[in-house]
Design an enzyme around this catalytic site. Structure first.
Site, short mmCIF file in Angstrom:
data_model
loop_
_atom_site.label_atom_id
_atom_site.label_comp_id
_atom_site.label_asym_id
_atom_site.label_seq_id
_atom_site.Cartn_x
_atom_site.Cartn_y
_atom_site.Cartn_z
N LYS A 182 15.21 21.94 -11.13
CA LYS A 182 14.57 20.67 -11.49
C LYS A 182 15.47 19.71 -12.25
O LYS A 182 16.27 20.10 -13.08
CB LYS A 182 13.32 20.95 -12.35
CG LYS A 182 12.19 21.58 -11.59
CD LYS A 182 11.54 20.64 -10.60
CE LYS A 182 10.63 19.71 -11.26
NZ LYS A 182 9.30 19.88 -11.41
N HIS A 236 0.84 -1.22 0.00
CA HIS A 236 0.00 0.00 0.00
C HIS A 236 0.87 1.26 0.00
O HIS A 236 0.43 2.31 0.47
CB HIS A 236 -0.95 0.04 1.20
CG HIS A 236 -1.68 -1.25 1.44
ND1 HIS A 236 -2.90 -1.53 0.87
CD2 HIS A 236 -1.34 -2.35 2.17
CE1 HIS A 236 -3.29 -2.74 1.25
NE2 HIS A 236 -2.35 -3.27 2.03
N SER A 283 13.85 21.70 -16.38
CA SER A 283 12.62 22.46 -16.55
C SER A 283 12.94 23.76 -17.27
O SER A 283 14.05 24.29 -17.14
CB SER A 283 12.01 22.75 -15.17
OG SER A 283 11.22 23.91 -15.22
N GLU A 309 8.74 8.60 -17.10
CA GLU A 309 7.36 9.04 -17.29
C GLU A 309 6.85 8.69 -18.69
O GLU A 309 5.71 8.29 -18.87
CB GLU A 309 7.25 10.55 -17.05
CG GLU A 309 7.49 10.92 -15.59
CD GLU A 309 7.70 12.42 -15.42
OE1 GLU A 309 6.80 13.19 -15.75
OE2 GLU A 309 8.79 12.81 -14.95
#
Ligand code: ARG
Length: 459
Positions: free
Chosen positions: A284, A157, A278, A291
């Site tokens: 970043k 979980h 970024s 992704e």
């Protein structure tokens, strides 16, 4: 504009819109080599069986080889107005050889031709995909071998559950990819039957030798039913499914990599060459690759759904709907290869932060099961031990303590069975080393696992 081979039956030329709509050459041209390979086998067999003369057979084969060489050398370009790759190559052959070229299509239809080409094409692709999956599994195994002692939290979980090792975690993925290799073999095994000679749907009146073409093309046997030969696309669906599962495994690992890169985890650092920045936020460093892999899994699953849905209502035998199989399966093939090719060096170069993993494992009461097991080993029934440990955990949370820092007096208050040795029993190292059941995370158990997967991967 290429003239249609089937022009005889028609008094009008096909409307340009229809021609463009109907044409598949923009995406099936990639099967040119396999189309020619199939045609060479077919022409050889026609010559051997006396369906066409030996001379004609040899002329056709020579012509086909020249066309192949010209395409590969960039001397021959695909005609975008051709109906498909099959028509293009046959028309080119006839352009070069005159009427001899027109004999190639004796006792053949584009229906068995396309079924053949796709099998030949996908057979080669499966080989490539297998090599990449294998390489990725080897990469993960090599990384795992370096981290048999690297303790990290195992989760259920997404809550810290019990301690494992980084090696153990990585090897879970290796098991998945080994199953994927098996699945690709299975697809290949069932796919490796030759549809050529099924002709349009009902075989042929010519005295052909289907065993010969099957052997020439490296198939295990000719398909036993001509209707099935031209109607079957199970192999594309099975491969689409096998690819979806590979992507599912890649996607789950990607999701973990994305989390592990975050400041909340910081279990790993991706190499600069495999991350992106970024346009506005200077701090970043984004895990775009992972992704994208996760994102591409969606389209690959979509392709599988396309194939299943495209086939579900089709009566026997060939229907033009089936032309839609190619873009779907090609897209899955292309994308899984792309993802694997990118993930291999990304994982090879990523840097695990073993201290952060260990620190995370040291928090979150990951050793609570071991605390309960301690009482069980001293004679208490597990359910009672579980309840007492739960009370201890609640007390620790309320008082900002951990199981390691809770004083022995407090332990004894909860149960007289507790002694000083409890601290050793719940130490992270004890917890991991003790989990030596087959398949478990202890360094010894993981070494057994490593030996098994290395053997399976031929390392
Ligand atoms: N381009 C077609 C396909 O991909 C080839 C087979 C065409 N057969 C036919 N009877 N129209 O399915």
């Amino acid at each position: 504009m290429a003239e249609m081979m089937w022009a005889g039956r028609f008094s009008k030329k096909v409307d340009d819109t229809v021609n463009a709509f109907n044409s598949s050459i923009s995406f099936d041209a990639r099967m040119y080599k396999h189309d020619i390979q199939g045609s060479i086998a077919h022409a050889t067999m026609l010559g051997d069986c006396g369906v066409i003369s030996k001379d004609d057979s040899e002329t056709i084969i020579k012509g086909l080889k020249e066309i192949l060489a010209d395409i590969e050398e960039g001397k021959l370009e695909f005609d975008p107005t051709a109906e498909d790759i099959h028509m293009f190559i046959e028309a080119e052959l006839t352009k070069r050889l005159g009427s001899v070229g027109k004999r190639l299509h004796t006792s053949r239809s584009r229906n068995d031709q396309v079924a053949l080409d796709l099998r030949l094409y996908l057979r080669d692709e499966i080989k490539e995909i297998k090599e990449l999956v294998h390489k990725f599994a080897v990469t993960l195994t090599e990384l795992a071998a370096k981290h048999t002692e690297t303790i990290m939290p195992g989760y259920t979980h997404l809550q810290r559950a019990q301690p494992v090792t980084f090696a153990h975690h990585l090897l879970a993925y290796v098991s998945m990819f080994i199953r994927d290799l098996g699945r690709l073999d299975d697809v290949n095994k069932r796919m490796n039957e030759c549809p050529l000679g099924s002709c349009a749907l009902a075989g042929t009146t010519y005295n052909i030798d289907r065993q010969e073409t099957s052997d020439l093309l490296g198939f295990d046997r000719p398909m036993i039913n001509s209707l099935d030969g031209v109607s079957d696309r199970d192999y594309a669906i099975e491969l689409g499914c096998a690819i979806s599962l590979i992507m599912t495994h890649l996607s789950r690992l990607s999701e973990e990599i994305i989390m592990w890169c975050s400041w909340e985890f910081k279990f790993i650092e991706l190499d600069d060459a495999f991350s992106t920045g970024s346009s506005i936020m200077p701090q970043k460093k984004n895990p775009d690759i992972s992704e994208l892999v996760r994102g591409k899994t969606a389209r690959v699953n979509g392709n599988l759904m396309t194939l299943l849905t495209m086939m579900k209502g089709l009566p026997l035998a060939y229907n033009k709907d089936m032309q839609e199989d190619k873009e779907a399966i090609f897209d899955s093939v292309d994308n899984v290869k792309l993802c694997l090719k990118t993930c291999i060096p990304m994982v090879e170069t990523m840097k695990p932060y073993v201290h952060n993993m260990r620190n995370a494992a040291a928090r979150g009461f990951i050793n609570a099961t071991d605390c309960a097991d301690y009482l069980v080993k001293k004679g208490m029934p597990f359910r009672d031990a579980y309840k007492i440990t739960g009370t201890i955990v609640a007390y620790c949370i309320d008082n900002d303590l951990t199981l390691e820092t809770l004083p022995i007096e407090k332990y004894k208050e909860m149960s007289q069975l507790f002694n000083e040795d409890v601290y050793k029993a719940i130490s992270l190292d004890t917890c991991v080393k003790g989990r030596k059941s087959f398949g478990g995370p202890s360094p010894d158990a993981v070494k057994v696992q490593l030996d098994i997967v290395k053997k399976q991967l031929g390392m």
